[in-house]
Design an enzyme around this catalytic site. Sequence first.
Site, short mmCIF file in Angstrom:
data_model
loop_
_atom_site.label_atom_id
_atom_site.label_comp_id
_atom_site.label_asym_id
_atom_site.label_seq_id
_atom_site.Cartn_x
_atom_site.Cartn_y
_atom_site.Cartn_z
N LYS A 15 -36.24 -44.46 69.96
CA LYS A 15 -37.55 -44.78 69.37
C LYS A 15 -37.43 -45.93 68.35
CE LYS A 15 -38.08 -40.63 67.67
NZ LYS A 15 -36.78 -40.05 68.05
N ARG A 90 -44.46 -35.04 64.17
CA ARG A 90 -43.39 -34.22 64.73
C ARG A 90 -43.81 -32.77 64.88
NH1 ARG A 90 -38.93 -37.57 63.16
NH2 ARG A 90 -36.91 -36.79 63.81
N ARG A 129 -23.86 -43.92 66.83
CA ARG A 129 -24.79 -44.85 66.16
C ARG A 129 -24.26 -45.34 64.82
NH1 ARG A 129 -30.82 -42.99 65.27
NH2 ARG A 129 -29.80 -41.22 64.28
N ARG A 163 -24.98 -42.32 59.73
CA ARG A 163 -25.85 -41.37 59.04
C ARG A 163 -25.18 -40.00 58.95
NH1 ARG A 163 -31.65 -41.98 61.97
NH2 ARG A 163 -31.59 -39.73 61.64
N ARG A 174 -30.74 -30.86 65.53
CA ARG A 174 -31.98 -31.66 65.59
C ARG A 174 -32.63 -31.57 66.97
NH1 ARG A 174 -29.22 -36.80 63.79
NH2 ARG A 174 -31.09 -37.91 64.41
P1 AP5 Z 1 -32.28 -44.95 67.94
O1 AP5 Z 1 -33.22 -46.02 68.36
O2 AP5 Z 1 -31.73 -44.99 66.57
O3 AP5 Z 1 -32.91 -43.52 68.28
P2 AP5 Z 1 -34.14 -42.74 67.63
O4 AP5 Z 1 -34.97 -42.24 68.76
O5 AP5 Z 1 -34.83 -43.59 66.61
O6 AP5 Z 1 -33.33 -41.54 66.99
P3 AP5 Z 1 -33.29 -40.93 65.53
O7 AP5 Z 1 -32.05 -40.12 65.39
O8 AP5 Z 1 -33.52 -41.99 64.48
O9 AP5 Z 1 -34.43 -39.99 65.59
P4 AP5 Z 1 -34.64 -38.76 64.76
O10 AP5 Z 1 -35.94 -38.42 65.30
O11 AP5 Z 1 -33.70 -37.67 64.73
O12 AP5 Z 1 -34.41 -39.28 63.26
P5 AP5 Z 1 -35.39 -39.71 62.12
O13 AP5 Z 1 -34.75 -40.76 61.38
O14 AP5 Z 1 -36.76 -39.90 62.67
O15 AP5 Z 1 -31.06 -44.94 69.00
C1 AP5 Z 1 -29.98 -44.06 68.85
C2 AP5 Z 1 -28.68 -44.77 69.22
O16 AP5 Z 1 -28.68 -45.06 70.62
C3 AP5 Z 1 -28.45 -46.11 68.53
O17 AP5 Z 1 -27.10 -46.25 68.27
C4 AP5 Z 1 -28.91 -47.15 69.58
O18 AP5 Z 1 -28.18 -48.37 69.44
C5 AP5 Z 1 -28.57 -46.45 70.87
N1 AP5 Z 1 -29.51 -46.72 71.96
C6 AP5 Z 1 -30.86 -46.79 71.87
N2 AP5 Z 1 -31.42 -47.00 73.08
C7 AP5 Z 1 -30.38 -47.08 73.95
C8 AP5 Z 1 -30.31 -47.30 75.37
N3 AP5 Z 1 -31.41 -47.47 76.12
N4 AP5 Z 1 -29.08 -47.31 75.94
C9 AP5 Z 1 -27.95 -47.13 75.20
N5 AP5 Z 1 -27.96 -46.92 73.86
C10 AP5 Z 1 -29.17 -46.90 73.24
O19 AP5 Z 1 -35.43 -38.34 61.27
C11 AP5 Z 1 -34.31 -37.91 60.54
C12 AP5 Z 1 -34.67 -36.63 59.79
O20 AP5 Z 1 -35.76 -36.91 58.86
C13 AP5 Z 1 -35.21 -35.48 60.65
O21 AP5 Z 1 -34.17 -34.71 61.19
C14 AP5 Z 1 -36.06 -34.72 59.63
O22 AP5 Z 1 -35.24 -33.95 58.77
C15 AP5 Z 1 -36.67 -35.84 58.80
N6 AP5 Z 1 -37.96 -36.28 59.33
C16 AP5 Z 1 -38.26 -37.52 59.82
N7 AP5 Z 1 -39.54 -37.57 60.22
C17 AP5 Z 1 -40.08 -36.35 59.99
C18 AP5 Z 1 -41.36 -35.78 60.24
N8 AP5 Z 1 -42.35 -36.49 60.82
N9 AP5 Z 1 -41.56 -34.48 59.88
C19 AP5 Z 1 -40.58 -33.75 59.30
N10 AP5 Z 1 -39.33 -34.22 59.07
C20 AP5 Z 1 -39.07 -35.52 59.42
MG MG Z 2 -34.98 -43.48 64.44
#
Ligand code: AP5
Ligand code: MG
Length: 217
Positions: A15, A90, A129, A163, A174
Amino acid sequence: MSTYIVLLGAPGVGKGTQADILAQETGLVHISSGDLFREHINNKTELGALAASFMSKGELVPDDVTIAMVEERLSYSDCKKGALLDGFPRTPTQADALSVILNEKNASLSIVPYITASDEVLIERLSGRWTCRAPGHHTFHMIFSPPAKEGICDIDGSELYQRDDDTVETARKRLAVYKKQTSPLIAYYREQGKLVKIQGDQPIEGVTKELLSVLER
Ligand code: AP5
Ligand code: MG
């Protein structure tokens, strides 16, 4: 007219990677709730301390503070044309709140691309990552998208770090939290006719191509 897009999908599906690219292609601002929380943690705010206590365990931060934080961000002038939302909503409560927030702006969600990949692929992506420390939070992958220079962001030259929640153990937690608390949003947006499935298990450029063709429609 404004264009608000929610990128839906499990942790690690891409994403953030895609939202960065789409932001460049469309001029819309990329808003990641996870990045907003990480900024609060860096700035040592009260909200940052609260968020960290949930994020380190792979659990969701409570709805009330999350909604208030995103609502405030959406009130900034750079969101007038719309926004690409990544990681928010979420939960169904957050999705209802978003709809109220957009309603107050006389706007609504245009489309919800739902990016999919298998659990094995997600774990592999999360555990490899590397994330940039600068406000852009650019991401790289040690195998799939390595930086030109190890440990350095190609885009702004900042240091790359892993991270805390990108361990295999927290990543699995997660994914479980996603299935229980976030996956109901798939049906939620499908019923509204907004959901478009995107094959996330392909190279980054392939996913971008699918997304752009969907957004052009
Ligand atoms: P990346 O693009 O970083 O993936 P992502 O979908 O953004 O994954 P996240 O881990 O950031 O999502 P998340 O939902 O757990 O974390 P968030 O920060 O939102 O890609 C991942 C990796 O794959 C990278 O290395 C990239 O290079 C690689 N890649 C990408 N596409 C690829 C492809 N096509 N092929 C090969 N490699 C690829 O949330 C973190 C924490 O914050 C949560 O756990 C929660 O505690 C809190 N939080 C955040 N938002 C909320 C909310 N709305 N409500 C409650 N708690 C929340
Ligand atoms: Mg992300």
